[in-house]
Write an enzyme that holds these catalytic residues in place. Structure first.
Site, PDB file in Angstrom:
ATOM      1  CB  THR A 198      11.759   5.934   5.746  1.00 55.23           C
ATOM      2  OG1 THR A 198      13.091   5.851   5.283  1.00 55.23           O
ATOM      3  CG2 THR A 198      10.802   5.627   4.606  1.00 55.23           C
ATOM      4  NE  ARG A 226      20.351   1.808  -0.332  1.00 50.72           N
ATOM      5  CZ  ARG A 226      19.261   1.990   0.403  1.00 50.72           C
ATOM      6  NH1 ARG A 226      18.638   3.154   0.368  1.00 50.72           N
ATOM      7  NH2 ARG A 226      18.781   1.037   1.154  1.00 50.72           N
ATOM      8  CB  VAL A 227      17.743   3.248  -5.863  1.00 45.50           C
ATOM      9  CG1 VAL A 227      16.236   3.277  -5.726  1.00 45.50           C
ATOM     10  CG2 VAL A 227      18.204   4.404  -6.750  1.00 45.50           C
ATOM     11  CB  THR A 249      10.300   2.301   7.378  1.00 48.94           C
ATOM     12  OG1 THR A 249      11.537   2.838   7.880  1.00 48.94           O
ATOM     13  CG2 THR A 249       9.450   1.797   8.549  1.00 48.94           C
ATOM     14  N   GLY A 250      12.886   0.372   6.637  1.00 49.91           N
ATOM     15  CA  GLY A 250      13.898  -0.542   7.165  1.00 49.91           C
ATOM     16  C   GLY A 250      15.042  -0.678   6.190  1.00 49.91           C
TER      17      GLY A 250
HETATM   18  N1  ASP Z   1      13.945   1.749   3.565  1.00 55.56           N
HETATM   19  C1  ASP Z   1      14.772   2.923   3.420  1.00 55.56           C
HETATM   20  C2  ASP Z   1      15.867   2.604   2.435  1.00 55.56           C
HETATM   21  O1  ASP Z   1      16.422   1.530   2.486  1.00 55.56           O
HETATM   22  C3  ASP Z   1      15.370   3.403   4.691  1.00 55.56           C
HETATM   23  C4  ASP Z   1      14.463   3.440   5.897  1.00 55.56           C
HETATM   24  O2  ASP Z   1      13.306   3.066   5.816  1.00 55.56           O
HETATM   25  O3  ASP Z   1      14.908   3.865   6.971  1.00 55.56           O
HETATM   26  O4  ASP Z   1      16.200   3.442   1.638  1.00 55.56           O
END
Ligand code: ASP
Length: 335
Positions: A198, A226-227, A249-250
């Site tokens: 991300t 999914r969001v 991010t996560g």
């Molecule tokens: N936070 C993002 C999500 O859950 C994914 C990511 O940051 O890797 O869609």
């Protein structure tokens, strides 16, 4: 007659008292902290990436991509451009770079599609825009900004978001544009395992305005439209000139429920925590206790930067007006 004199006397003495109190406060105040003229920080995703699996070529390609993106924003800010312009342009660079899980290079859903989410927020007036689950908009961050400036809404999703983007003249691509399996099959495998890539950006401009933006393909293998947290204001993205700008991010399912980005801002606003203490508390204490993996990049209204994460690495890069800059991937790299 006496009463007539007493009232003005009370008024004058209370004025004097306020004045002297103000002066006392001034004398006791801590020396003013110098604010950076401008500052910018970006992430390219966090994850438990194994350092040994990262080839030197891939390592330098990632760092090059991050540097190119931050330099885009750096140029805009140093020339007096706005934080919003810097955030949008820098994120577009990473959306166009197939190494990152945003725009071209987005991970696949369970059904083998690419559904993209993005958000942007203007810290000067709390305006925000977001798109979710879009499949044919080349640069979702630009769509998010257009939702903010050209619609009455904050978030548009799916087909409606595409229709709006078309009406606004944004670049539309066939969904196959995002399909990079043949060329980047190997990378998709990595992304699938590492769940990362991300992208996000926070910027402070010469006018003292903060902005934040985040763009993602979401979690690999996601189902049922999914969001995640990225397009949700206060979860993955938040900016407020009074406190800070944050992009996360996560694991989105946690970041939404722990309202991560706004929590950092609220800890600063209501508890008076510094950016560093607030972001460390949320990422390395609250999220760790919750079992949530990830990180944030954030920037306060003085240009202080914090980039905490609780994974093995987080692609990250920053630059400030005083000439400091750095680009890092793994934990323990000297920042
Ligand atoms: N936070 C993002 C999500 O859950 C994914 C990511 O940051 O890797 O869609």
């Amino acid at each position: 007659m006496k009463a007539k004199l007493i009232i003005p006397a009370i008024f004058i003495s209370s004025l004097l008292l306020t004045f002297s109190c103000k002066n006392e406060k001034k004398a006791a105040a801590v020396p003013e902290v110098k604010r950076q003229e401008w500052a910018i920080v970006m992430h390219g995703g966090a994850g438990d990436m194994a350092q040994e699996r990262m080839t030197p070529e891939l390592d330098s390609a990632y760092r090059r991509g991050l540097k190119e993106a931050i330099n885009t924003g750096k140029k805009i800010l140093s020339e007096g451009g706005s934080a919003l312009d810097a955030v949008e342009a820098s994120i577009r660079k990473l959306e166009d770079n197939p190494l990152f899980n945003a725009g071209k290079g987005a991970v696949f859903t369970h059904d083998g599609k690419n559904e993209l989410d993005a958000a942007i927020m203007d810290g000067s007036n709390l305006a925000a825009g977001a798109v979710a689950g879009v499949m044919d908009i080349k640069n979702p961050i630009t769509a998010a900004r257009t939702v903010m400036t050209k619609s009455e809404h904050v978030m548009l999703t799916g087909i409606g978001a595409s229709l709006f983007a078309k009406e606004q003249g944004l670049e539309i691509v066939p969904p196959s544009y995002f399909y990079t399996e043949t060329r980047f099959g190997e990378l998709q495998e990595i992304l699938k395992k590492e769940k990362m890539g991300t992208v996000g950006c926070c910027a402070l401009d010469k006018n003292g305005n903060l902005a934040a933006g985040t763009s993602t393909g979401g979690m690999p293998n996601k189902k049922y439209n999914r969001v995640g947290d990225a397009p949700i204001i206060g979860a993955g993205t938040y900016a407020n000139n009074a406190t800070c700008a944050v992009s996360a991010t996560g694991h989105g399912e946690y970041f939404i429920r722990w309202t991560v980005a706004h929590d950092i801002s609220a800890l600063m606003e209501y508890k008076g925590l510094s950016l560093k203490d607030a972001s460390e508390l949320v990422v390395n204490d609250k999220l760790v206790k919750a079992g949530a993996k990830g990180g944030v990049i954030c920037l306060d209204n003085l240009g202080n930067i914090s980039m905490p994460f609780n994974t093995k690495g987080m692609f990250r890069t920053f630059a400030t007006a005083d000439g400091k800059e750095g680009t890092y991937i793994f934990k323990g790299e000297k920042e």
